[in-house]
Design an enzyme around this catalytic site. Structure first.
Site, mmCIF file in Angstrom:
data_model
loop_
_atom_site.group_PDB
_atom_site.id
_atom_site.type_symbol
_atom_site.label_atom_id
_atom_site.label_comp_id
_atom_site.label_asym_id
_atom_site.label_seq_id
_atom_site.Cartn_x
_atom_site.Cartn_y
_atom_site.Cartn_z
ATOM 1 N N ALA A 181 46.947 6.064 -57.061
ATOM 2 C CA ALA A 181 46.293 4.760 -57.019
ATOM 3 C C ALA A 181 46.702 3.894 -58.202
ATOM 4 C CB ALA A 181 44.772 4.933 -57.003
ATOM 5 N N GLU A 247 34.721 -9.560 -49.707
ATOM 6 C CA GLU A 247 35.315 -9.520 -48.366
ATOM 7 C C GLU A 247 34.335 -8.935 -47.360
ATOM 8 O OE1 GLU A 247 38.999 -7.378 -45.927
ATOM 9 O OE2 GLU A 247 38.988 -7.356 -48.120
ATOM 10 N N ARG A 273 18.819 -16.979 -14.525
ATOM 11 C CA ARG A 273 19.224 -15.966 -13.538
ATOM 12 C C ARG A 273 18.007 -15.409 -12.810
ATOM 13 N NH1 ARG A 273 23.045 -14.102 -10.065
ATOM 14 N NH2 ARG A 273 23.120 -11.832 -9.995
ATOM 15 N N GLN A 341 24.953 -6.382 -20.930
ATOM 16 C CA GLN A 341 24.302 -5.670 -19.835
ATOM 17 C C GLN A 341 23.290 -6.564 -19.124
ATOM 18 O OE1 GLN A 341 25.217 -2.683 -18.902
ATOM 19 N NE2 GLN A 341 23.676 -2.296 -17.319
ATOM 20 N N GLY A 369 37.709 -2.061 -44.279
ATOM 21 C CA GLY A 369 37.278 -0.691 -44.550
ATOM 22 C C GLY A 369 36.519 -0.185 -43.338
ATOM 23 N N ASN A 371 34.039 1.726 -40.896
ATOM 24 C CA ASN A 371 32.658 2.080 -41.184
ATOM 25 C C ASN A 371 32.502 3.530 -41.619
ATOM 26 O OD1 ASN A 371 32.031 -0.522 -40.579
ATOM 27 N ND2 ASN A 371 30.728 -0.072 -38.816
ATOM 28 N N GLU A 372 33.357 4.405 -41.102
ATOM 29 C CA GLU A 372 33.287 5.806 -41.510
ATOM 30 C C GLU A 372 33.649 5.967 -42.985
ATOM 31 O OE1 GLU A 372 33.450 5.352 -37.302
ATOM 32 O OE2 GLU A 372 34.870 4.663 -38.819
#
Length: 382
Positions: A181, A247, A273, A341, A369, A371-372
Site C-alpha cells: 500500500a 465519497e 391503479r 412489486q 467500496g 458493502n461486504e
C-alpha cells in the site's frame, strides 16, 4: 418528502437546491433516454453545467469554483438521484476528483486544472479499479516507473466513470511495487493527444446507461513527474483513505434521493391503479408495505442528515461513513424492489420510473467500496 429541510440546509443552500432542480429538469431529464442509447452525455452538457455553477461548487473561488462546501455537492447528488438523471458524472468530477486536486496538488497545479474543471472545459475521472483489483486497492498492478523527469506508465483500468470524456485522469498506480500500500501514488494524466494512451469500449451496463463508463489502457505512457499528486511518492493509499468518507456520503445522498423518489412514484401509482374494483392503496397489504418503506426512508434521512452535519463540520469518521454507505444503499435496494412489486407488471417496463430506479440503484452496493468490504472495515473498528 423532498420539501423536508435538514438542519444543515441553510437558506443559501435551499436557493442553490432550487437552481439545481431546475437545471436537472430542463437540461438533463429530457435527454436521459437519448444519452442512455449513446452511452454518454453530450460534451456541451458539461459546459452548460459549468455555466450554471453546478461543477466544483465547493472549490474556492480563487480556483474558479463556487466557494461553497461539500453540502453543495450533497445537494447535487440528491437531486440527480431523485430526478433519475444519472448520466452526468458530477459526483466523480466535482465532489471527488476536484477535491483530491484541491487538497494534494501544488498551487500551480490547482491554478492550471481547477478553473477549467469548474467551467466544464476539462472533465475529470479517477482511475482506481482494474480488471483484477476493485475494492482491494493494494492489488493494483498498473505501474509507473521513474525515468528521469517522467513516469513511464503501463497497465489498464476498467469501470471508469467519465472515462470517455475525461481530459484529466487521477491515475492510481504503483510507483514502488515492493512496498504494498505504501507503494501507491496518484498521478494526474493529461489525456489529450497523449501517446500510448487509449480509451477502450464504453461498457454497456444494466443501469445508469447514459453515464459513460470506459476501459482505459496505458502502454508506455510518459507523464511528467511534476504531475505526481502530493509532494512525494507512496502517499496514494493514504490520500484515498482520507477522501473516501466524503465519497461514501455522496453515494448515501444518491441512495436517499432514490428511495424517496421510489416511494413517491409508488404512492402515486397505487392511488390510481384499481384491483378488484378499488384503488390498490385501499388494500391493507399495500398500506402496510408503504408504512414500512416510509419508516425506513425516514430513518435513513435522519441518519444521513446527522452524517452530513458531521461532514460539514469535518467530524465524520471513516467508520460512520462506511456504515452510512452500506446501510443506505442496501435499504434503497430493498425499498425499490418492494415498490416495483407494488407496480405489478408495469414495474418491469423501462418506461416507468420505478424500473429505471431498479436498474440504476443496484450498483450502489458495489462502487465506493463494496458493502461486504465496508462491513469488514466496520468490524475492524470494534
Amino acid at each position: 418528502m423532498s420539501a423536508y429541510r435538514p438542519a444543515w440546509m441553510t437558506e443559501d443552500l435551499a436557493i442553490f437546491q432550487e437552481s439545481v432542480r431546475r437545471f436537472v429538469a430542463e437540461e438533463l431529464v429530457p435527454h436521459e433516454e437519448r444519452w442512455a442509447k449513446q452511452q454518454y452525455v453530450d460534451r456541451q452538457t458539461w459546459l452548460k453545467a459549468g455555466e450554471m455553477g453546478l461543477l466544483c461548487p465547493a472549490i474556492p473561488e480563487e480556483y474558479g469554483g463556487g466557494g461553497g462546501s461539500h453540502a453543495h455537492n450533497a445537494v447535487i447528488a440528491y437531486e440527480l438521484a431523485r430526478a433519475i438523471a444519472t448520466s452526468l458524472g458530477t459526483n466523480v468530477h466535482s465532489a471527488i476528483s476536484a477535491h483530491y486536486i484541491l487538497r494534494y496538488a501544488s498551487e500551480a497545479q490547482k491554478l492550471k486544472w481547477l478553473p477549467k474543471m469548474a467551467s466544464g472545459e476539462l472533465v475529470c475521472a479517477i482511475a482506481m479499479t482494474e480488471p483484477g483489483a476493485g475494492s482491494d486497492l493494494q492489488s493494483i498492478r498498473t505501474r509507473a516507473a521513474r525515468d528521469g523527469d517522467h513516469y513511464v506508465i503501463n497497465g489498464s483500468k476498467t469501470f471508469i466513470t467519465n472515462g470517455y470524456h475525461a481530459d484529466l485522469i487521477l491515475l492510481v498506480a504503483k510507483t514502488d511495487p515492493q512496498q504494498g500500500a505504501k507503494g501507491l501514488s496518484i498521478i494526474v494524466v493529461e489525456a489529450s493527444d497523449l501517446q500510448g494512451f487509449r480509451r477502450g469500449r464504453i461498457l454497456e451496463k444494466i443501469g445508469q446507461k447514459g453515464q459513460d463508463t470506459a476501459e482505459l489502457f496505458f502502454d508506455n505512457v510518459r507523464v511528467p513527474v511534476a504531475n505526481l499528486l502530493g509532494p512525494e511518492e507512496g502517499k496514494g493509499f493514504a490520500q484515498l483513505m482520507q477522501q473516501l468518507p466524503e465519497e461514501r456520503m455522496f453515494i448515501s445522498m444518491n441512495a436517499l434521493g432514490s428511495m424517496e423518489r421510489a416511494i413517491e412514484e409508488t404512492v402515486s401509482y397505487v392511488r390510481e391503479r384499481k384491483v378488484f374494483g378499488k384503488p390498490l392503496l385501499e388494500m391493507q397489504n399495500t398500506r402496510f408495505k408503504l408504512a414500512e418503506l416510509q419508516t425506513t426512508a425516514t430513518i435513513a434521512r435522519t441518519f444521513v442528515d446527522d452524517c452530513m452535519s458531521k461532514m460539514i463540520r469535518h467530524e465524520l469518521d471513516p467508520t460512520t461513513a462506511a456504515m452510512a454507505k452500506w446501510w443506505t444503499t442496501h435499504q434503497t435496494s430493498l425499498i425499490v424492489d418492494e415498490c416495483l412489486q407494488l407496480h405489478g407488471g408495469y414495474g418491469y417496463m423501462i418506461e416507468y420510473p420505478i424500473a429505471r430506479l431498479y436498474a440504476n440503484t443496484r450498483v450502489m452496493r458495489i462502487y465506493g467500496g463494496s458493502n461486504e468490504v465496508l462491513k469488514e472495515l466496520i468490524a475492524r473498528s470494534l
